[in-house]
Design an enzyme around this catalytic site. Structure first.
Site, PDB file in Angstrom:
ATOM      1  N   SER A 158      -3.078  -3.869   0.556  1.00 20.45           N
ATOM      2  CA  SER A 158      -1.842  -4.569   0.875  1.00 20.45           C
ATOM      3  C   SER A 158      -2.163  -5.968   1.392  1.00 20.45           C
ATOM      4  CB  SER A 158      -1.090  -3.776   1.938  1.00 20.45           C
ATOM      5  OG  SER A 158       0.110  -4.426   2.249  1.00 20.45           O
ATOM      6  N   ALA A 159      -1.503  -6.988   0.818  1.00 16.71           N
ATOM      7  CA  ALA A 159      -1.836  -8.380   1.143  1.00 16.71           C
ATOM      8  C   ALA A 159      -1.578  -8.738   2.609  1.00 16.71           C
ATOM      9  CB  ALA A 159      -1.046  -9.329   0.235  1.00 16.71           C
ATOM     10  N   HIS A 160      -0.528  -8.154   3.192  1.00 19.57           N
ATOM     11  CA  HIS A 160      -0.165  -8.627   4.542  1.00 19.57           C
ATOM     12  C   HIS A 160      -1.148  -8.155   5.613  1.00 19.57           C
ATOM     13  CE1 HIS A 160       1.802  -5.077   6.557  1.00 19.57           C
ATOM     14  NE2 HIS A 160       1.978  -4.676   5.305  1.00 19.57           N
ATOM     15  N   ASN A 204      -6.555   2.983  10.430  1.00 21.54           N
ATOM     16  CA  ASN A 204      -5.776   1.887  10.995  1.00 21.54           C
ATOM     17  C   ASN A 204      -5.712   1.902  12.515  1.00 21.54           C
ATOM     18  OD1 ASN A 204      -4.289   4.182   9.752  1.00 21.54           O
ATOM     19  ND2 ASN A 204      -2.602   3.420  11.013  1.00 21.54           N
ATOM     20  N   CYS A 221       4.620   3.251  13.361  1.00 21.16           N
ATOM     21  CA  CYS A 221       5.617   4.319  13.431  1.00 21.16           C
ATOM     22  C   CYS A 221       5.502   5.078  14.736  1.00 21.16           C
ATOM     23  CB  CYS A 221       5.454   5.260  12.254  1.00 21.16           C
ATOM     24  SG  CYS A 221       5.189   4.371  10.726  1.00 21.16           S
ATOM     25  N   THR A 280      10.501  -7.305 -12.593  1.00 21.49           N
ATOM     26  CA  THR A 280      10.090  -8.713 -12.646  1.00 21.49           C
ATOM     27  C   THR A 280       9.025  -8.964 -11.590  1.00 21.49           C
ATOM     28  OG1 THR A 280      12.295  -9.281 -13.397  1.00 21.49           O
ATOM     29  CG2 THR A 280      10.948 -11.088 -12.523  1.00 21.49           C
ATOM     30  N   GLN A 299      -7.104  -1.134   5.322  1.00 17.95           N
ATOM     31  CA  GLN A 299      -7.658  -1.663   6.573  1.00 17.95           C
ATOM     32  C   GLN A 299      -9.045  -2.287   6.425  1.00 17.95           C
ATOM     33  OE1 GLN A 299      -6.419  -2.238   9.523  1.00 17.95           O
ATOM     34  NE2 GLN A 299      -4.410  -1.356   9.125  1.00 17.95           N
ATOM     35  N   ALA A 307       0.812  -1.212   0.000  1.00 17.10           N
ATOM     36  CA  ALA A 307       0.000   0.000   0.000  1.00 17.10           C
ATOM     37  C   ALA A 307       0.851   1.270   0.000  1.00 17.10           C
ATOM     38  CB  ALA A 307      -0.946  -0.002   1.194  1.00 17.10           C
TER      39      ALA A 307
HETATM   40  C1  PLP Z   1      -0.404  -0.906   6.664  1.00 21.50           C
HETATM   41  C2  PLP Z   1      -0.988   0.256   5.999  1.00 21.50           C
HETATM   42  C3  PLP Z   1      -0.357   0.882   4.917  1.00 21.50           C
HETATM   43  C4  PLP Z   1       1.009   0.449   4.422  1.00 21.50           C
HETATM   44  O1  PLP Z   1       0.954  -0.785   3.785  1.00 21.50           O
HETATM   45  P1  PLP Z   1       2.297  -1.546   3.335  1.00 21.50           P
HETATM   46  O2  PLP Z   1       1.812  -2.592   2.415  1.00 21.50           O
HETATM   47  O3  PLP Z   1       2.883  -2.099   4.571  1.00 21.50           O
HETATM   48  O4  PLP Z   1       3.164  -0.592   2.640  1.00 21.50           O
HETATM   49  C5  PLP Z   1      -0.981   1.930   4.305  1.00 21.50           C
HETATM   50  N1  PLP Z   1      -2.175   2.362   4.732  1.00 21.50           N
HETATM   51  C6  PLP Z   1      -2.817   1.812   5.769  1.00 21.50           C
HETATM   52  C7  PLP Z   1      -4.136   2.339   6.198  1.00 21.50           C
HETATM   53  C8  PLP Z   1      -2.250   0.742   6.443  1.00 21.50           C
HETATM   54  O5  PLP Z   1      -2.882   0.193   7.472  1.00 21.50           O
END
Ligand code: PLP
Length: 390
Positions: free
Chosen positions: A204-206, A154, A330, A242, A184, A73
């Site tokens: 973001s996948a994680h 978040n 952070c 890639t 989120q 993200a």
């Molecule tokens: C975690 C998060 C991001 C950053 O995502 P990454 O894939 O770790 O770079 C951006 N925006 C929100 C709201 C998030 O919770």
């Protein structure tokens, strides 16, 4: 292994076992470069296509729209803001609208663009952590080019009335672009680009049980952005580099499961969250819920404990094997009070006393019961220390 309870799922999540297992093959067997013309390359492409289909389905994106795969993200957010800014450098359109509770990836990028001449309106949230659709509409000027408002926050889990915002803005001026950082909400509540009406959406996948370092930027048909990385012709020349094949496969499976388990998030996970929340508010005095009671992702709980320093609480919980957070990753490192909580009008002292618990579908009832059994004792001890009684 000693007890480890993970309640920090808004920071990152466990990769679902099926995705983790499936990804292995793409490191050691199907390791071809998908741009290659031989069998090693060709055989990965089918799997990539299937993985992308799952991602399209998760956000209900029509086939003719683009989903640009990114490193997450952070990249998606940087890409959309900077590409739109560059495109409009020589026009009078240099006004951006956002909120004062965005993730640092939006906030800091816009601060940077401001230093290069952009004009940015940071809409203030109300005490419940939400910006109203009317506020967005009222902020639009003749120079507004793009609006970027997160789907859910978040730190608080508060959900913004995006569909209504987009509707009002587009009615006023259909040329204005609308972006949302939906990192989120995927896998937690229904995310449907058709219903939301946004032009761009980051994810973001994680954050939904996929691997780290992979995510994407949805772009509505006709709203393709210039590439951020120039080079090869990968991703229809929208992003050179890639492809992260294993990552994309893992994200695909995570997306497939996110669709399957969406109901569970809104029943079982929500009930566990509510159980923890009700217990704390009813049994530990001087505790306050931060954010909106109802308009909130089902897994998130942000609570302030009066006279109990958040960092100390975090540490004590960690000693009991419980992982929580004071807010954004952070903010935790900087020991600075949360910009989001200050935006709500929470007073500075109390903003240092907030804790975020974020659950997932892997959180169990026994884990929540354990937290409930140890939390009152921890709070009592820390309050005694802070009042000088210990
Ligand atoms: C975690 C998060 C991001 C950053 O995502 P990454 O894939 O770790 O770079 C951006 N925006 C929100 C709201 C998030 O919770």
């Amino acid at each position: 292994m000693e007890k480890r309870i993970y309640l920090d799922n808004n920071a990152t999540t466990m990769v679902c076992p099926k995705a983790a297992q499936e990804m292995q093959k793409y490191h050691t067997t199907f390791y071809g470069n998908p741009s290659s013309l031989h069998t090693f390359g060709i055989e990965t492409r089918v799997d990539l296509r299937r993985s992308l289909d799952y991602v399209y389905k998760l956000i209900n994106a029509p086939d003719q729209d683009d989903v640009l795969i990114t490193s997450g993200a952070t990249e998606a957010n940087n890409h959309v803001l900077k590409a739109v800014f560059l495109k409009n450098l020589n026009t009078k359109k240099n006004h951006y609208i956002t909120t004062n509770v965005e993730h640092p990836t939006i906030y800091n990028t816009l601060q940077y663009l401001e230093s290069l001449g952009a004009e940015v309106t940071y809409l203030p949230v109300g005490p419940d952590g939400i910006v109203k659709a009317e506020q967005v509409e009222a902020a639009v000027t003749n120079h507004t080019v793009l609006i970027s408002i997160m789907h859910a926050n978040n730190e608080l889990g508060t959900i913004f009335p995006l569909a209504e915002m987009v509707q009002r803005v587009k009615k006023k001026n259909s040329q204005i672009l609308f972006h949302t950082d939906a990192t989120q909400t995927l896998g937690k509540i229904s995310v449907d680009v058709e219903k939301l009406g946004v032009d761009y959406l980051s994810f973001s996948a994680h954050k939904f049980h996929g691997p780290k370092g992979i995510g994407g930027l949805y772009m509505r048909k006709g709203q393709r952005l210039d590439p951020f990385f120039h080079g090869g012709e990968q991703m229809a020349s929208l992003r050179a580099g890639t492809l992260n094949v294993a990552g994309i496969v893992g994200m695909g499976i995570a997306a497939q499961e996110a669709v399957q388990y969406l109901d569970l998030e809104n029943t079982v996970v929500r009930q566990l969250r509510d159980k923890l929340e009700t217990f704390i508010l009813n049994n530990i005095h001087d505790t306050f819920l931060n954010g909106h009671k109802n308009e909130r992702t089902p897994n998130t709980l942000n609570i302030a404990f009066q006279n109990c320093e958040g960092e100390a609480l975090l540490w004590d919980l960690n000693q009991h094997g419980i992982a929580a957070s004071t807010g954004s990753a952070c903010a935790s490192e900087e020991l600075e009070s949360s910009r989001v909580l200050r935006a709500l009008g929470v007073d500075k002292a109390l903003s240092h006393m907030a804790l975020r618990f974020s659950l997932s579908r892997y959180t169990t009832a026994a884990e929540i019961d354990y937290v409930i059994s140890v939390l009152p004792g921890i709070i009592k001890r820390l309050r005694e220390i802070s009042s000088g009684k210990a």
